[in-house]
Design an enzyme around this catalytic site. Sequence first.
Site, mmCIF file in Angstrom:
data_model
loop_
_atom_site.group_PDB
_atom_site.id
_atom_site.type_symbol
_atom_site.label_atom_id
_atom_site.label_comp_id
_atom_site.label_asym_id
_atom_site.label_seq_id
_atom_site.Cartn_x
_atom_site.Cartn_y
_atom_site.Cartn_z
ATOM 1 N N ARG A 57 1.027 -1.211 0.098
ATOM 2 C CA ARG A 57 -0.271 -0.007 -0.024
ATOM 3 C C ARG A 57 0.811 1.103 0.008
ATOM 4 O O ARG A 57 1.753 1.475 0.816
ATOM 5 C CB ARG A 57 -0.814 0.175 1.166
ATOM 6 C CG ARG A 57 -1.928 1.071 1.227
ATOM 7 C CD ARG A 57 -2.700 0.943 2.766
ATOM 8 N NE ARG A 57 -3.707 2.067 2.861
ATOM 9 C CZ ARG A 57 -3.371 3.312 3.433
ATOM 10 N NH1 ARG A 57 -2.064 3.802 3.738
ATOM 11 N NH2 ARG A 57 -4.319 4.167 3.589
ATOM 12 N N SER A 63 -12.891 -3.977 1.773
ATOM 13 C CA SER A 63 -13.100 -3.079 3.018
ATOM 14 C C SER A 63 -14.501 -3.161 3.026
ATOM 15 O O SER A 63 -15.251 -2.512 2.013
ATOM 16 C CB SER A 63 -12.504 -1.825 2.606
ATOM 17 O OG SER A 63 -11.110 -2.064 2.463
ATOM 18 N N LYS A 82 -5.944 6.395 9.211
ATOM 19 C CA LYS A 82 -7.107 7.140 8.605
ATOM 20 C C LYS A 82 -7.923 7.596 9.854
ATOM 21 O O LYS A 82 -8.896 7.018 10.438
ATOM 22 C CB LYS A 82 -7.958 5.812 7.987
ATOM 23 C CG LYS A 82 -7.556 5.414 6.610
ATOM 24 C CD LYS A 82 -8.388 4.538 6.053
ATOM 25 C CE LYS A 82 -7.915 4.247 4.554
ATOM 26 N NZ LYS A 82 -9.012 3.648 3.900
#
Length: 217
Positions: free
Chosen positions: A41, A110, A140
């Site tokens: 990622r 997700s 996040k």
Amino acid sequence: MPSPVRPRGLYLITPDEPDTGRLLARVEPVLATGPCWLQYRNKPAGSAKRLEQARALLPACARHGVPLLVNDDWRLAQEIGAAGAHLGEGDGVIAEARAAMGATAVLGASCYDDMARARAAVDAGASYVAFGAFFPSSTKPAARRATPALLAQARRLGVPVVAIGGVTPDNGRQLVEAGADLLAVIAGVFEAPDPVAAARAYQACFAPPSPDLDSPT
């Protein structure tokens, strides 16, 4: 699409590291601890850098027997021969990715705090579902919050269940006990003073509790 083997343990996710050599130097020692999966990622990176880094991670993962998944981009995963991909909202259609990558690819979805989304993902061919954030997350900070009760409900879907978002070695065991098969972590490992020790601390969340030596026999 249920996984033939239900993985259980640490789901390691790479940090946003712009330097490929440094990324490998940070990741490989942690791969040696035996995480179940590594997800590549790097949100800020452009397509060329993502291709370079994902390709560079493949041999490191192979050396340690850890499947490599690619965040957001199943086409990149297919291009480099990765084990699979993880898709969030807007990252592509699970059914399309499954049709293109085949039955053996690991495809994650997700699901945030949404059980209906998880059911739809499994029906479309997802190999696992991920929920979170469960706790405040530096990665996040504005993420939707999920509850541990979702993990128990999700186990009925027949695929591995991932918990993500603010997970620490101190709170991880409660998520495992609630039903998580995997704990997905970025900062908790890669921002720790000793990432290898941190990875092992997460893996300890899956060990059976120590017997209470003071309890009557």
